[in-house]
Design a protein around this motif. Structure first.
Motif, PDB file in Angstrom:
ATOM      1  N   VAL A 146       0.826  -1.203   0.000  1.00  0.00           N
ATOM      2  CA  VAL A 146       0.000   0.000   0.000  1.00  0.00           C
ATOM      3  C   VAL A 146       0.858   1.249   0.000  1.00  0.00           C
ATOM      4  O   VAL A 146       1.824   1.356   0.762  1.00  0.00           O
ATOM      5  CB  VAL A 146      -0.919   0.014   1.243  1.00  0.00           C
ATOM      6  N   GLY A 147       0.504   2.197  -0.855  1.00  0.00           N
ATOM      7  CA  GLY A 147       1.184   3.484  -0.880  1.00  0.00           C
ATOM      8  C   GLY A 147       0.188   4.623  -0.853  1.00  0.00           C
ATOM      9  O   GLY A 147      -0.981   4.464  -1.212  1.00  0.00           O
ATOM     10  N   PHE A 148       0.661   5.790  -0.410  1.00  0.00           N
ATOM     11  CA  PHE A 148      -0.144   6.999  -0.385  1.00  0.00           C
ATOM     12  C   PHE A 148       0.496   8.021  -1.328  1.00  0.00           C
ATOM     13  O   PHE A 148       1.583   8.517  -1.071  1.00  0.00           O
ATOM     14  CB  PHE A 148      -0.230   7.571   1.031  1.00  0.00           C
ATOM     15  N   LYS A 149      -0.165   8.269  -2.454  1.00  0.00           N
ATOM     16  CA  LYS A 149       0.334   9.229  -3.444  1.00  0.00           C
ATOM     17  C   LYS A 149       1.742   8.865  -3.905  1.00  0.00           C
ATOM     18  O   LYS A 149       2.598   9.749  -4.088  1.00  0.00           O
ATOM     19  CB  LYS A 149       0.319  10.648  -2.891  1.00  0.00           C
ATOM     20  N   ILE A 150       1.992   7.584  -4.099  1.00  0.00           N
ATOM     21  CA  ILE A 150       3.309   7.171  -4.571  1.00  0.00           C
ATOM     22  C   ILE A 150       3.566   7.795  -5.941  1.00  0.00           C
ATOM     23  O   ILE A 150       2.727   7.771  -6.832  1.00  0.00           O
ATOM     24  CB  ILE A 150       3.398   5.639  -4.670  1.00  0.00           C
ATOM     25  N   ASN A 151       4.756   8.346  -6.102  1.00  0.00           N
ATOM     26  CA  ASN A 151       5.130   9.011  -7.346  1.00  0.00           C
ATOM     27  C   ASN A 151       4.114  10.090  -7.711  1.00  0.00           C
ATOM     28  O   ASN A 151       3.845  10.356  -8.874  1.00  0.00           O
ATOM     29  CB  ASN A 151       5.260   7.995  -8.485  1.00  0.00           C
ATOM     30  N   ARG A 152       3.525  10.707  -6.655  1.00  0.00           N
ATOM     31  CA  ARG A 152       2.537  11.779  -6.796  1.00  0.00           C
ATOM     32  C   ARG A 152       1.273  11.343  -7.529  1.00  0.00           C
ATOM     33  O   ARG A 152       0.576  12.160  -8.142  1.00  0.00           O
ATOM     34  CB  ARG A 152       3.164  12.996  -7.474  1.00  0.00           C
ATOM     35  N   ASP A 153       0.977  10.068  -7.461  1.00  0.00           N
ATOM     36  CA  ASP A 153      -0.240   9.523  -8.068  1.00  0.00           C
ATOM     37  C   ASP A 153      -1.422   9.841  -7.158  1.00  0.00           C
ATOM     38  O   ASP A 153      -1.515   9.333  -6.041  1.00  0.00           O
ATOM     39  CB  ASP A 153      -0.090   8.004  -8.233  1.00  0.00           C
ATOM     40  N   ARG A 154      -2.357  10.664  -7.627  1.00  0.00           N
ATOM     41  CA  ARG A 154      -3.492  11.094  -6.819  1.00  0.00           C
ATOM     42  C   ARG A 154      -4.727  10.219  -7.025  1.00  0.00           C
ATOM     43  O   ARG A 154      -5.795  10.517  -6.491  1.00  0.00           O
ATOM     44  CB  ARG A 154      -3.819  12.559  -7.094  1.00  0.00           C
ATOM     45  N   GLY A 155      -4.598   9.171  -7.788  1.00  0.00           N
ATOM     46  CA  GLY A 155      -5.712   8.250  -7.962  1.00  0.00           C
ATOM     47  C   GLY A 155      -5.728   7.200  -6.867  1.00  0.00           C
ATOM     48  O   GLY A 155      -4.740   6.967  -6.184  1.00  0.00           O
ATOM     49  N   SER A 156      -6.882   6.566  -6.697  1.00  0.00           N
ATOM     50  CA  SER A 156      -6.979   5.428  -5.785  1.00  0.00           C
ATOM     51  C   SER A 156      -7.308   4.192  -6.606  1.00  0.00           C
ATOM     52  O   SER A 156      -8.227   4.212  -7.437  1.00  0.00           O
ATOM     53  CB  SER A 156      -8.063   5.673  -4.723  1.00  0.00           C
ATOM     54  N   TRP A 157      -6.548   3.124  -6.367  1.00  0.00           N
ATOM     55  CA  TRP A 157      -6.711   1.914  -7.162  1.00  0.00           C
ATOM     56  C   TRP A 157      -6.093   0.729  -6.438  1.00  0.00           C
ATOM     57  O   TRP A 157      -5.323   0.888  -5.484  1.00  0.00           O
ATOM     58  CB  TRP A 157      -6.062   2.062  -8.543  1.00  0.00           C
ATOM     59  N   SER A 158      -6.445  -0.459  -6.909  1.00  0.00           N
ATOM     60  CA  SER A 158      -5.850  -1.679  -6.390  1.00  0.00           C
ATOM     61  C   SER A 158      -5.899  -2.743  -7.478  1.00  0.00           C
ATOM     62  O   SER A 158      -6.847  -2.795  -8.268  1.00  0.00           O
ATOM     63  CB  SER A 158      -6.604  -2.199  -5.169  1.00  0.00           C
ATOM     64  N   TYR A 159      -4.870  -3.584  -7.520  1.00  0.00           N
ATOM     65  CA  TYR A 159      -4.954  -4.762  -8.372  1.00  0.00           C
ATOM     66  C   TYR A 159      -5.981  -5.718  -7.794  1.00  0.00           C
ATOM     67  O   TYR A 159      -6.271  -5.691  -6.599  1.00  0.00           O
ATOM     68  CB  TYR A 159      -3.590  -5.429  -8.491  1.00  0.00           C
ATOM     69  N   LEU A 160      -6.542  -6.554  -8.657  1.00  0.00           N
ATOM     70  CA  LEU A 160      -7.607  -7.454  -8.243  1.00  0.00           C
ATOM     71  C   LEU A 160      -7.037  -8.762  -7.717  1.00  0.00           C
ATOM     72  O   LEU A 160      -6.389  -9.516  -8.449  1.00  0.00           O
ATOM     73  CB  LEU A 160      -8.554  -7.746  -9.414  1.00  0.00           C
ATOM     74  N   GLY A 161      -7.283  -9.032  -6.436  1.00  0.00           N
ATOM     75  CA  GLY A 161      -6.951 -10.314  -5.840  1.00  0.00           C
ATOM     76  C   GLY A 161      -5.553 -10.793  -6.147  1.00  0.00           C
ATOM     77  O   GLY A 161      -4.564 -10.073  -5.971  1.00  0.00           O
ATOM     78  N   LYS A 162      -5.458 -12.026  -6.653  1.00  0.00           N
ATOM     79  CA  LYS A 162      -4.171 -12.669  -6.873  1.00  0.00           C
ATOM     80  C   LYS A 162      -3.371 -12.073  -8.017  1.00  0.00           C
ATOM     81  O   LYS A 162      -2.231 -12.486  -8.244  1.00  0.00           O
ATOM     82  CB  LYS A 162      -4.383 -14.166  -7.103  1.00  0.00           C
ATOM     83  N   ASP A 163      -3.945 -11.093  -8.724  1.00  0.00           N
ATOM     84  CA  ASP A 163      -3.121 -10.372  -9.695  1.00  0.00           C
ATOM     85  C   ASP A 163      -1.909  -9.750  -9.010  1.00  0.00           C
ATOM     86  O   ASP A 163      -0.872  -9.521  -9.639  1.00  0.00           O
ATOM     87  CB  ASP A 163      -3.932  -9.269 -10.382  1.00  0.00           C
ATOM     88  N   ALA A 164      -2.043  -9.476  -7.713  1.00  0.00           N
ATOM     89  CA  ALA A 164      -0.921  -8.893  -6.961  1.00  0.00           C
ATOM     90  C   ALA A 164       0.276  -9.843  -6.908  1.00  0.00           C
ATOM     91  O   ALA A 164       1.402  -9.414  -6.663  1.00  0.00           O
ATOM     92  CB  ALA A 164      -1.371  -8.531  -5.549  1.00  0.00           C
TER      93      ALA A 164
END
Length: 295
Positions: A146-164
């Protein structure tokens, strides 16, 4: 006498070489020194400090608070047909974790305040599913990063399940792009539960094959392709309009109250249908996830 002098000189030279060698080795970062390794990563090098991230209230207020799909090329493997799912939600095929799995969460940055909020609300899913969330300080062994604004990315997102699992080399798998120390509790709850729904395999509910939303497509394109989103036409298609094909997901009845649903402005539908901003798990979310990860 000469022999003793030579012996002393040899001993001193050996000690000096040994000290120099130790000093040289101590200057080399090891893989176990996660802070040194992280500092070398390009995304972290371009990321502002926690203090800067959490006090940029003006920019955060302008950020579109819409989760953006993180699409991958993973094969759409369907859930085993023996999985008798009778409740409502959408689960992407092939993204289910092993039942009973303990998911290890690594925080790439962020204050203790935001980290605690994230793990607290993530566990709302664990109250209804046979999954567990624990925090780890070892990035290499983590499942979710988990990151907060990593590389100044202001979007919120997550990979789906085991895609991680595809990102075992320490890459980020989830981002929170508009959180700061003044973010309302309902917004923290809504966004964190939503993103961790993705992290355990759930897709966006409004993209369900049986969704009943009658989008006014020209208005949808105008809205999302304009500010503040400024999406491309393809992004609008992928995130709003293109429903999953039945062969690509395991789903049942459509649930407009799902935490995984986008808000829907009635001005963007042909029949005035609206969906509010869901901020917590619906009863159908709870029932569905129990079936996917049963005790």
């Amino acid at each position: 006498m000469m022999y003793k002098r030579c012996l002393i000189i040899l001993t001193l030279a050996t000690m000096m070489f040994s000290c120099k060698k130790d000093q040289m080795q101590s200057d080399i970062p090891t893989t176990s020194d996660t802070s040194a390794v992280d500092a070398l990563e390009s995304e972290m090098a371009a990321t502002r400090s926690d203090e800067e991230n959490e006090t940029d209230f003006e920019s955060d207020a302008r950020t579109p608070r819409v989760c953006v799909d993180r699409l991958t090329d993973s094969d759409p493997i369907i859930l085993d047909e023996r999985d008798d799912v009778n409740e409502r939600a959408v689960l992407r095929k092939g993204t289910k974790w092993a039942n009973g799995k303990t998911l290890k969460v690594f925080f790439m940055n962020g204050s203790s305040y935001l980290r605690n909020k994230v793990i607290t609300y993530a566990r709302r899913w664990a109250n209804h599913a046979n999954l567990h969330f624990v925090v780890t300080n070892n990035k290499a062994e983590s499942d979710i990063r988990v990151g907060f604004k990593i590389n100044r990315d202001r979007g919120s997102w997550s990979y789906l399940g085991k895609d991680a699992d595809r990102y075992r080399k320490g890459k980020q798998t989830m981002n929170f792009g508009w959180f700061n120390r003044k973010t309302e509790e309902s917004e923290l709850r809504r966004t964190i539960i939503h993103e961790f729904g993705h992290a355990i395999g759930l897709a966006h509910e409004h993209l369900s094959p049986v969704s009943t939303i009658n989008w006014d497509k020209p208005k949808v394109y105008d809205y999302y392709m304009g500010p503040p989103n400024n999406w491309t036409r393809k992004q609008v298609d992928d995130n709003v309009l293109n429903r999953y094909k039945p062969r690509d997901v395991r789903n049942t009845k459509y649930d407009p109250l799902s935490i995984m649903h986008y808000p829907v402005d009635p001005a963007l539908t042909t029949d005035g249908q609206a969906v509010g901003e869901n901020t917590t798990l619906s009863d159908k979310d709870k029932n569905f996830i129990k079936r996917i990860y049963p005790n």
